[in-house]
Design an enzyme around this catalytic site. Structure first.
Site, short mmCIF file in Angstrom:
data_model
loop_
_atom_site.label_atom_id
_atom_site.label_comp_id
_atom_site.label_asym_id
_atom_site.label_seq_id
_atom_site.Cartn_x
_atom_site.Cartn_y
_atom_site.Cartn_z
N SER A 293 -5.16 -13.67 -21.61
CA SER A 293 -6.41 -14.27 -21.15
C SER A 293 -7.50 -13.20 -21.01
CB SER A 293 -6.17 -14.94 -19.80
OG SER A 293 -7.22 -15.82 -19.48
N ARG B 175 -10.90 -20.67 -19.44
CA ARG B 175 -11.99 -19.83 -18.96
C ARG B 175 -13.28 -20.00 -19.78
NH1 ARG B 175 -10.86 -15.05 -16.41
NH2 ARG B 175 -8.80 -15.16 -17.36
N CYS C 132 -9.69 -10.85 7.03
CA CYS C 132 -9.24 -9.69 7.78
C CYS C 132 -8.47 -8.72 6.90
CB CYS C 132 -8.40 -10.14 8.96
SG CYS C 132 -9.29 -11.32 9.98
#
Ligand SMILES: *Cc1c(COP(=O)(O)O)cnc(C)c1O
Length: 471
Positions: free
Chosen positions: A229, A301, A369
């Protein structure tokens, strides 16, 4: 949009002034107005205001145009949209309306495609470890074909046929041609050392052909491969196609599917081949291998990436003297995992001033975080960027929302399609209720209640004070 050569304003880091965002990275209908950038006839800042941030915005006209270009290049019935790049009911329907088949890689993707009204015979099922339930659903629905990945899967298909009397499965065999391509190890799939498919070089693919031909549970239709890809060089993709075609000719396959993988430009200076270029290269390659039939492709994509754009709201700007500037936005790795996963790079701009030079160098980070929660490591941004600005990252339409998570219990963003001055929500934003939807609250109540009871026996317990009002 030419590069500006003026000096950077005082206080701005970095010595060079970057140019404005390239038009080639924006959706097709992007249009610069005095108030800012509009897509589909609506200002991006207005969309952020109306629907909140983070927000995925898709240029519907651009999505449709990409589908049509692919069909024009490869022929009707020879383009399957790889739905894992971005799937929701509206997207499945759009791809189907534009004449594409749908490639699904799980029972869940199959469910969405069927829910969208895509006929089963327009759907193909992929996956390297399809379970029995997924195969059963696909075969009962009557999918176009199943791309079989392993002997174990063949056994499952044979069992379903023999014991549950499911119809024989039309199959294509996923082969590993020993040619891998792609921008990152994680998305290079065609090599011999791969979890995907039957290897050609060790004879597994030939054995699989024999097994399928000899089985009453399978109707062998063709050979399939997908080598990788985000490939920007069509020659690389063509090399994979040539290898698969050689095998398809050898085993006299009726159909040949050569996968997706065509890359897109994420940053200035990158150039992606057009669908027409890709088709020409693939045709040459398979002809060179003696394949005279059609080829089917599965772009994901290259259909969905550039029509999509993500809008964030800037919440913090932290300048560390002599180090760098951090721009904190209200999303992050939960809506765009690719930078953390593959080191993928993006650009950013401010929709209120799309033509502004971008001399400010900053690291755009999310609100998770983790220090690795980086959207753009070294972004070029306008010098006057400030808290509460809408910040946009273009080319996020593929593998963005599709890989979104609830990490840190962030609700997943909404997705809107824009066209002709109208915006429609195709996936609503998650709510706090959605975040609790799967939690089994009875169990929690049962577990918490006794301990609260114990606490109540004490005095001045803060938990008691908090829960008293809630009871
Ligand atoms: C992921 C995938 C595709 C689509 O790949 P893109 O690079 O998005 O075009 C096509 N076929 C298969 C089998 C895939 O796994």
């Amino acid at each position: 949009m030419a590069a500006s050569r003026s000096l950077p304003p005082a206080g701005v880091e970095g010595g060079t002034v970057s140019s404005a965002i390239e038009a080639g990275l924006l959706p097709l209908t992007a249009e610069v107005r005095p108030e800012g950038l509009a897509v589909g006839g609506i200002l991006l800042t207005e969309l952020a205001q109306r629907f909140g941030t983070p927000l995925f915005v898709y240029d519907e006209e651009h999505l449709r145009r990409r589908c049509r270009e692919a069909v024009a290049a490869f022929g009707r019935g020879h383009v399957a949209y790889a739905s894992k790049a971005f799937l929701c009911t509206a997207m499945a329907r759009l791809a189907h309306e534009e004449g594409l088949l749908l490639d699904v890689a799980s029972g869940g993707e199959l469910r969405v495609a069927l829910h969208a009204g895509v006929p089963a015979d327009r759907i193909v099922l992929h996956g390297n470890n399809k379970d029995e339930a997924e195969l059963r659903t696909a075969l009962l629905a009557g999918v176009r074909h199943v791309v079989v990945d392993s002997f174990d899967e063949m056994e499952r298909i044979e069992r379903l046929h023999a014991e549950e009397h499911l119809p024989a499965a039309r199959v294509q065999l996923r082969v590993a041609p020993g040619v891998a391509a792609g921008a990152h190890e994680a998305i290079r799939t065609g090599g011999h050392d791969s979890k995907f498919g039957f290897g050609i070089s060790d004879g597994a693919a030939a054995a699989a052909v024999g097994r399928a031909l000899g089985s009453p549970a399978m109707i062998l239709e063709g050979v399939h491969a997908h080598v990788g890809s985000q490939v920007l060089d069509a020659v690389e993709l063509a090399r994979g196609a040539a290898a698969v075609a050689r095998f398809a000719v050898e085993v006299r396959a009726h159909r040949l599917t050569v996968g997706g993988g065509l890359g897109v430009a994420y940053e200035a200076g990158q150039v992606a081949p057009s669908f027409a270029d890709w088709a020409a290269r693939m045709r040459d390659a398979v002809r060179g291998s003696g394949w005279s039939g059609e080829v089917t492709v599965e772009p994901g994509r290259s259909i969905a990436a550039r029509p999509g754009i993500t809008l964030y709201r800037v919440g913090t700007v932290k300048r560390i003297e002599g180090v760098r500037t951090y721009v904190g936005v209200d999303g992050g790795m939960s809506d765009n995992l690719r930078p953390a996963l593959y080191g993928s790079r993006y650009e950013a701009f401010l929709p209120r001033c799309p033509r502004a030079p971008r001399p400010l160098r900053a690291r755009v980070v999310g609100k998770h975080c983790e220090s690795g929660d980086v959207i753009i490591d070294d972004a070029a941004l306008p010098a006057d960027l400030r808290v509460s600005d809408v910040l946009a990252t273009p080319v996020t339409g593929a593998y963005g929302y599709a890989m979104a998570s609830n990490y840190n219990k962030l609700p997943r963003p909404a997705v809107v399609f824009v066209a002709d001055g109208r915006a429609r929500v195709v996936v609503r934003r998650e709510t706090d209720e959605d975040l609790l939807r799967l939690d089994v609250s009875e169990a929690a109540d049962a577990a918490v209640a006794p301990s609260l009871g114990m606490m109540r026996s004490g005095t001045g317990d803060p938990v008691r004070a908090q829960t008293a009002g809630a009871a």
